[in-house]
Design a protein around this motif. Structure first.
Motif, PDB file in Angstrom:
ATOM      1  N   ASP A  28       3.946   8.718 -10.253  1.00  0.00           N
ATOM      2  CA  ASP A  28       2.838   9.617  -9.931  1.00  0.00           C
ATOM      3  C   ASP A  28       2.089   9.983 -11.205  1.00  0.00           C
ATOM      4  O   ASP A  28       2.705  10.164 -12.268  1.00  0.00           O
ATOM      5  CB  ASP A  28       3.364  10.897  -9.275  1.00  0.00           C
ATOM      6  CG  ASP A  28       3.931  10.640  -7.893  1.00  0.00           C
ATOM      7  OD1 ASP A  28       3.511   9.662  -7.248  1.00  0.00           O
ATOM      8  OD2 ASP A  28       4.800  11.420  -7.460  1.00  0.00           O
ATOM      9  N   ARG A  37      -4.157   2.037  -7.366  1.00  0.00           N
ATOM     10  CA  ARG A  37      -3.145   1.696  -6.367  1.00  0.00           C
ATOM     11  C   ARG A  37      -3.643   0.565  -5.486  1.00  0.00           C
ATOM     12  O   ARG A  37      -4.655   0.689  -4.818  1.00  0.00           O
ATOM     13  CB  ARG A  37      -2.827   2.909  -5.491  1.00  0.00           C
ATOM     14  CG  ARG A  37      -2.304   4.101  -6.262  1.00  0.00           C
ATOM     15  CD  ARG A  37      -0.990   3.777  -6.909  1.00  0.00           C
ATOM     16  NE  ARG A  37      -0.373   4.982  -7.483  1.00  0.00           N
ATOM     17  CZ  ARG A  37       0.320   4.989  -8.595  1.00  0.00           C
ATOM     18  NH1 ARG A  37       0.481   3.885  -9.287  1.00  0.00           N
ATOM     19  NH2 ARG A  37       0.855   6.092  -9.040  1.00  0.00           N
ATOM     20  N   LYS A  40      -0.422   1.569  -0.612  1.00  0.00           N
ATOM     21  CA  LYS A  40       0.185   2.886  -0.472  1.00  0.00           C
ATOM     22  C   LYS A  40       1.686   2.775  -0.752  1.00  0.00           C
ATOM     23  O   LYS A  40       2.333   1.815  -0.331  1.00  0.00           O
ATOM     24  CB  LYS A  40      -0.066   3.408   0.935  1.00  0.00           C
ATOM     25  CG  LYS A  40       0.402   4.814   1.171  1.00  0.00           C
ATOM     26  CD  LYS A  40      -0.067   5.292   2.526  1.00  0.00           C
ATOM     27  CE  LYS A  40       0.425   6.669   2.841  1.00  0.00           C
ATOM     28  NZ  LYS A  40      -0.107   7.702   2.007  1.00  0.00           N
ATOM     29  N   ASP A  41       2.214   3.764  -1.458  1.00  0.00           N
ATOM     30  CA  ASP A  41       3.647   3.792  -1.754  1.00  0.00           C
ATOM     31  C   ASP A  41       4.397   4.273  -0.514  1.00  0.00           C
ATOM     32  O   ASP A  41       4.325   5.432  -0.142  1.00  0.00           O
ATOM     33  CB  ASP A  41       3.930   4.722  -2.935  1.00  0.00           C
ATOM     34  CG  ASP A  41       5.391   4.720  -3.335  1.00  0.00           C
ATOM     35  OD1 ASP A  41       6.192   3.966  -2.733  1.00  0.00           O
ATOM     36  OD2 ASP A  41       5.740   5.483  -4.262  1.00  0.00           O
ATOM     37  N   GLU A  42       5.086   3.353   0.097  1.00  0.00           N
ATOM     38  CA  GLU A  42       5.876   3.684   1.283  1.00  0.00           C
ATOM     39  C   GLU A  42       7.367   3.644   0.978  1.00  0.00           C
ATOM     40  O   GLU A  42       8.189   3.530   1.874  1.00  0.00           O
ATOM     41  CB  GLU A  42       5.523   2.725   2.420  1.00  0.00           C
ATOM     42  CG  GLU A  42       4.062   2.853   2.832  1.00  0.00           C
ATOM     43  CD  GLU A  42       3.630   1.823   3.857  1.00  0.00           C
ATOM     44  OE1 GLU A  42       4.402   0.883   4.138  1.00  0.00           O
ATOM     45  OE2 GLU A  42       2.515   1.972   4.374  1.00  0.00           O
ATOM     46  N   TYR A  47       5.986  -2.059  -3.222  1.00  0.00           N
ATOM     47  CA  TYR A  47       5.012  -1.224  -3.928  1.00  0.00           C
ATOM     48  C   TYR A  47       5.153  -1.379  -5.437  1.00  0.00           C
ATOM     49  O   TYR A  47       4.192  -1.659  -6.146  1.00  0.00           O
ATOM     50  CB  TYR A  47       5.185   0.245  -3.528  1.00  0.00           C
ATOM     51  CG  TYR A  47       4.430   1.194  -4.398  1.00  0.00           C
ATOM     52  CD1 TYR A  47       3.062   1.336  -4.268  1.00  0.00           C
ATOM     53  CD2 TYR A  47       5.091   1.935  -5.379  1.00  0.00           C
ATOM     54  CE1 TYR A  47       2.350   2.205  -5.085  1.00  0.00           C
ATOM     55  CE2 TYR A  47       4.397   2.799  -6.190  1.00  0.00           C
ATOM     56  CZ  TYR A  47       3.032   2.932  -6.043  1.00  0.00           C
ATOM     57  OH  TYR A  47       2.332   3.782  -6.856  1.00  0.00           O
ATOM     58  N   SER A  95      -7.381   1.662  -4.760  1.00  0.00           N
ATOM     59  CA  SER A  95      -7.764   3.062  -4.620  1.00  0.00           C
ATOM     60  C   SER A  95      -7.345   3.783  -5.898  1.00  0.00           C
ATOM     61  O   SER A  95      -6.551   3.265  -6.697  1.00  0.00           O
ATOM     62  CB  SER A  95      -7.111   3.689  -3.400  1.00  0.00           C
ATOM     63  OG  SER A  95      -5.704   3.649  -3.525  1.00  0.00           O
ATOM     64  N   GLU A  97      -5.609   7.169  -7.511  1.00  0.00           N
ATOM     65  CA  GLU A  97      -4.749   8.312  -7.239  1.00  0.00           C
ATOM     66  C   GLU A  97      -4.818   9.263  -8.431  1.00  0.00           C
ATOM     67  O   GLU A  97      -4.673   8.834  -9.571  1.00  0.00           O
ATOM     68  CB  GLU A  97      -3.314   7.869  -7.008  1.00  0.00           C
ATOM     69  CG  GLU A  97      -2.371   8.999  -6.698  1.00  0.00           C
ATOM     70  CD  GLU A  97      -0.921   8.537  -6.528  1.00  0.00           C
ATOM     71  OE1 GLU A  97      -0.091   9.382  -6.238  1.00  0.00           O
ATOM     72  OE2 GLU A  97      -0.637   7.342  -6.708  1.00  0.00           O
TER      73      GLU A  97
END
Length: 100
Positions: A28, A37, A40-42, A47, A95, A97
């Motif tokens: 983060d 990114r 998305k971090d799942e 990821y 994207s 973050e």
């Protein structure tokens, strides 16, 4: 590619490989930092792998392809351009973050 990446993450003082290393860290972002990114971090290993892929590609593109001493034949130059193009596409599709 550098200017677009710098604009996207708001870092004008970091360039080339260091820019991508900082912007692609899977962790983060801290206050004042932004991350690119690609997905998305799942919580999956995918990821981290995808984020690492951006860093590794940048590490190859900048010192290996953009090196002013590497003047290659036309076909090789086109292949290098295609490799750099992948990185450009990833940046464009990523994207951003940030900590709000």
């Amino acid at each position: 590619m550098i200017a677009e990446s710098q604009n996207k993450v708001g870092h004008r003082n970091v360039i080339e490989t260091d820019l991508f290393k900082q912007a692609s860290l899977p962790d983060d972002p801290k206050p004042g930092e932004m991350r690119l990114r690609r997905m998305k971090d799942e919580g999956s290993g995918a990821y981290r792998s995808v984020q690492r892929g951006v860093m590794v590609r940048a590490e190859g593109v900048f010192p290996g392809i953009r090196n002013p001493l590497s003047r290659e034949a036309r076909q090789e130059a086109l292949e290098y351009l295609a490799s750099a193009s992948v990185l450009v596409r990833w940046v464009g599709a990523s994207s951003v973050e940030a900590v709000s």
